[in-house]
Write a protein that holds these residues in place. Sequence first.
Motif, PDB file in Angstrom:
ATOM      1  N   UNK A   1       0.823  -1.202   0.000  1.00  0.00           N
ATOM      2  CA  UNK A   1       0.000   0.000   0.000  1.00  0.00           C
ATOM      3  C   UNK A   1       0.855   1.249   0.000  1.00  0.00           C
ATOM      4  N   UNK A   2       1.968   1.208   0.770  1.00  0.00           N
ATOM      5  CA  UNK A   2       2.841   2.361   0.829  1.00  0.00           C
ATOM      6  C   UNK A   2       3.518   2.621  -0.519  1.00  0.00           C
ATOM      7  N   UNK A   3       3.822   1.505  -1.232  1.00  0.00           N
ATOM      8  CA  UNK A   3       4.474   1.655  -2.532  1.00  0.00           C
ATOM      9  C   UNK A   3       3.549   2.265  -3.565  1.00  0.00           C
ATOM     10  N   UNK A   4       2.216   2.173  -3.316  1.00  0.00           N
ATOM     11  CA  UNK A   4       1.252   2.737  -4.247  1.00  0.00           C
ATOM     12  C   UNK A   4       0.988   4.211  -3.971  1.00  0.00           C
TER      13      UNK A   4
ATOM     14  N   UNK B   1       4.473   9.682  -4.450  1.00  0.00           N
ATOM     15  CA  UNK B   1       5.545  10.425  -3.799  1.00  0.00           C
ATOM     16  C   UNK B   1       5.492  11.873  -4.240  1.00  0.00           C
ATOM     17  N   UNK B   2       5.787  12.772  -3.326  1.00  0.00           N
ATOM     18  CA  UNK B   2       5.830  14.194  -3.647  1.00  0.00           C
ATOM     19  C   UNK B   2       7.242  14.696  -3.379  1.00  0.00           C
ATOM     20  N   UNK B   3       7.851  15.286  -4.376  1.00  0.00           N
ATOM     21  CA  UNK B   3       9.200  15.799  -4.212  1.00  0.00           C
ATOM     22  C   UNK B   3       9.164  17.323  -4.126  1.00  0.00           C
ATOM     23  N   UNK B   4      10.225  17.882  -3.585  1.00  0.00           N
ATOM     24  CA  UNK B   4      10.308  19.323  -3.386  1.00  0.00           C
ATOM     25  C   UNK B   4      11.552  19.860  -4.099  1.00  0.00           C
ATOM     26  N   UNK B   5      11.490  21.094  -4.538  1.00  0.00           N
ATOM     27  CA  UNK B   5      12.630  21.695  -5.204  1.00  0.00           C
ATOM     28  C   UNK B   5      12.608  23.204  -5.111  1.00  0.00           C
ATOM     29  N   UNK B   6      13.729  23.824  -5.443  1.00  0.00           N
ATOM     30  CA  UNK B   6      13.851  25.283  -5.453  1.00  0.00           C
ATOM     31  C   UNK B   6      14.495  25.704  -6.763  1.00  0.00           C
ATOM     32  N   UNK B   7      13.876  26.666  -7.450  1.00  0.00           N
ATOM     33  CA  UNK B   7      14.396  27.167  -8.725  1.00  0.00           C
ATOM     34  C   UNK B   7      15.103  28.497  -8.475  1.00  0.00           C
ATOM     35  N   UNK B   8      16.361  28.591  -8.942  1.00  0.00           N
ATOM     36  CA  UNK B   8      17.125  29.832  -8.790  1.00  0.00           C
ATOM     37  C   UNK B   8      17.746  30.212 -10.124  1.00  0.00           C
ATOM     38  N   UNK B   9      18.154  31.473 -10.236  1.00  0.00           N
ATOM     39  CA  UNK B   9      18.840  31.957 -11.429  1.00  0.00           C
ATOM     40  C   UNK B   9      20.316  31.597 -11.343  1.00  0.00           C
ATOM     41  N   UNK B  10      20.875  31.117 -12.449  1.00  0.00           N
ATOM     42  CA  UNK B  10      22.290  30.750 -12.468  1.00  0.00           C
ATOM     43  C   UNK B  10      23.189  31.958 -12.219  1.00  0.00           C
ATOM     44  N   UNK B  11      22.828  33.116 -12.766  1.00  0.00           N
ATOM     45  CA  UNK B  11      23.678  34.304 -12.667  1.00  0.00           C
ATOM     46  C   UNK B  11      23.619  34.970 -11.303  1.00  0.00           C
ATOM     47  N   UNK B  12      22.428  35.004 -10.703  1.00  0.00           N
ATOM     48  CA  UNK B  12      22.269  35.726  -9.427  1.00  0.00           C
ATOM     49  C   UNK B  12      22.073  34.813  -8.227  1.00  0.00           C
TER      50      UNK B  12
ATOM     51  N   UNK C   1       8.785  24.578  -5.022  1.00  0.00           N
ATOM     52  CA  UNK C   1       7.660  23.881  -5.630  1.00  0.00           C
ATOM     53  C   UNK C   1       7.559  22.466  -5.087  1.00  0.00           C
ATOM     54  N   UNK C   2       6.367  21.904  -5.170  1.00  0.00           N
ATOM     55  CA  UNK C   2       6.094  20.502  -4.840  1.00  0.00           C
ATOM     56  C   UNK C   2       5.394  19.882  -6.034  1.00  0.00           C
ATOM     57  N   UNK C   3       5.749  18.638  -6.336  1.00  0.00           N
ATOM     58  CA  UNK C   3       5.098  17.962  -7.460  1.00  0.00           C
ATOM     59  C   UNK C   3       5.148  16.455  -7.253  1.00  0.00           C
ATOM     60  N   UNK C   4       4.102  15.768  -7.693  1.00  0.00           N
ATOM     61  CA  UNK C   4       4.067  14.302  -7.605  1.00  0.00           C
ATOM     62  C   UNK C   4       5.042  13.720  -8.627  1.00  0.00           C
TER      63      UNK C   4
ATOM     64  N   UNK D   1      15.971  11.615  -9.289  1.00  0.00           N
ATOM     65  CA  UNK D   1      16.892  10.560  -8.860  1.00  0.00           C
ATOM     66  C   UNK D   1      16.498  10.004  -7.488  1.00  0.00           C
ATOM     67  N   UNK D   2      17.116   8.885  -7.127  1.00  0.00           N
ATOM     68  CA  UNK D   2      16.894   8.299  -5.801  1.00  0.00           C
ATOM     69  C   UNK D   2      17.303   9.263  -4.696  1.00  0.00           C
ATOM     70  N   UNK D   3      18.434   9.939  -4.887  1.00  0.00           N
ATOM     71  CA  UNK D   3      18.910  10.891  -3.876  1.00  0.00           C
ATOM     72  C   UNK D   3      17.923  12.023  -3.667  1.00  0.00           C
ATOM     73  N   UNK D   4      17.329  12.483  -4.769  1.00  0.00           N
ATOM     74  CA  UNK D   4      16.352  13.571  -4.658  1.00  0.00           C
ATOM     75  C   UNK D   4      15.155  13.125  -3.825  1.00  0.00           C
ATOM     76  N   UNK D   5      14.655  11.921  -4.114  1.00  0.00           N
ATOM     77  CA  UNK D   5      13.496  11.409  -3.372  1.00  0.00           C
ATOM     78  C   UNK D   5      13.844  11.214  -1.898  1.00  0.00           C
ATOM     79  N   UNK D   6      15.051  10.688  -1.616  1.00  0.00           N
ATOM     80  CA  UNK D   6      15.454  10.425  -0.224  1.00  0.00           C
ATOM     81  C   UNK D   6      15.691  11.725   0.546  1.00  0.00           C
ATOM     82  N   UNK D   7      16.401  12.659  -0.090  1.00  0.00           N
ATOM     83  CA  UNK D   7      16.721  13.918   0.587  1.00  0.00           C
ATOM     84  C   UNK D   7      15.519  14.848   0.672  1.00  0.00           C
ATOM     85  N   UNK D   8      14.607  14.702  -0.279  1.00  0.00           N
ATOM     86  CA  UNK D   8      13.366  15.477  -0.220  1.00  0.00           C
ATOM     87  C   UNK D   8      13.429  16.847  -0.842  1.00  0.00           C
ATOM     88  N   UNK D   9      14.624  17.291  -1.276  1.00  0.00           N
ATOM     89  CA  UNK D   9      14.717  18.624  -1.863  1.00  0.00           C
ATOM     90  C   UNK D   9      15.895  18.685  -2.831  1.00  0.00           C
TER      91      UNK D   9
END
Length: 254
Positions: free
Chosen positions: A19-22, A25-36, A62-65, A87-95
């Motif tokens: 049930x847990x595998x179904x 998963x929701x992952x989290x991220x942050x978008x930044x500008x490369x220059x600033x 942001x959060x997204x499934x 990636x697996x690391x992204x899912x494990x670390x959460x961000x």
Amino acid sequence: MRYFVTFLFIFISTIGFSQNSLVQKKIHGTIVSTSTLLPLSNVNIINVNKVRGTISGVIGTFDIDADVNDTLHITMIGYQSIRVRVTNDWVKNGNAKIELTEKAIALEEVKIRKYNLTGYLEVDTKLIPEQENYRYSISGLQQGYEAGDSSPKAFSRVMNSIFNPADMLYNFFGKKPKELKKLKEMKKDDTVKNLLETKFDREMIAVLLGIDKKEIAEILQHCNYSEAFIETANDLQILDAISQCYEQYKVLKK
């Protein structure tokens, strides 16, 4: 009795794990500008695999499934679009922090029209010739086909597209059933729909269908949409056109 209890515990644990595998998963991220390295808000993030989207907030988060190996397509006006794999690391670390690079600003090509308009409606209406476009329909189909000066031989081309095994539509629709199913999924997500309504670059449609942008125009030409429609329609209208053509293809193929 002891063996029964042990078996029952393993059975319950297995059900719980399944049930847990179904659970999505929701992952989290942050978008930044490369220059600033400052956060970017209102960035569009689309999960290509699940055809779901979201927008980054004020501080770029942001959060997204998503599951491992899903691909996120990230776009923003003025920045280079990128695709990021979950990636697996992204899912494990959460961000995760994702950087976008600004585009080099270039002026678009200016097209000179062959009609010298005066600005007076009564005069200009006489200067511009009328172009008649017609739509042919086939019994049993909900939509027709565009024809006229901008789409000659429209009716005959659609029939050739369906029954000629070497035709582009036959090959395209026959080889990409999974990608074409995404067209229906796209309409279920408001973020994706709202994004496509504002875009005219065909980028998102090309990514989701796994084709080149030039192929989109070819598909619509084979589906007998006029050049005027292909050039001026927004991406959501293009999506609907391909979707309708696919449904008609399935009806005629039967």
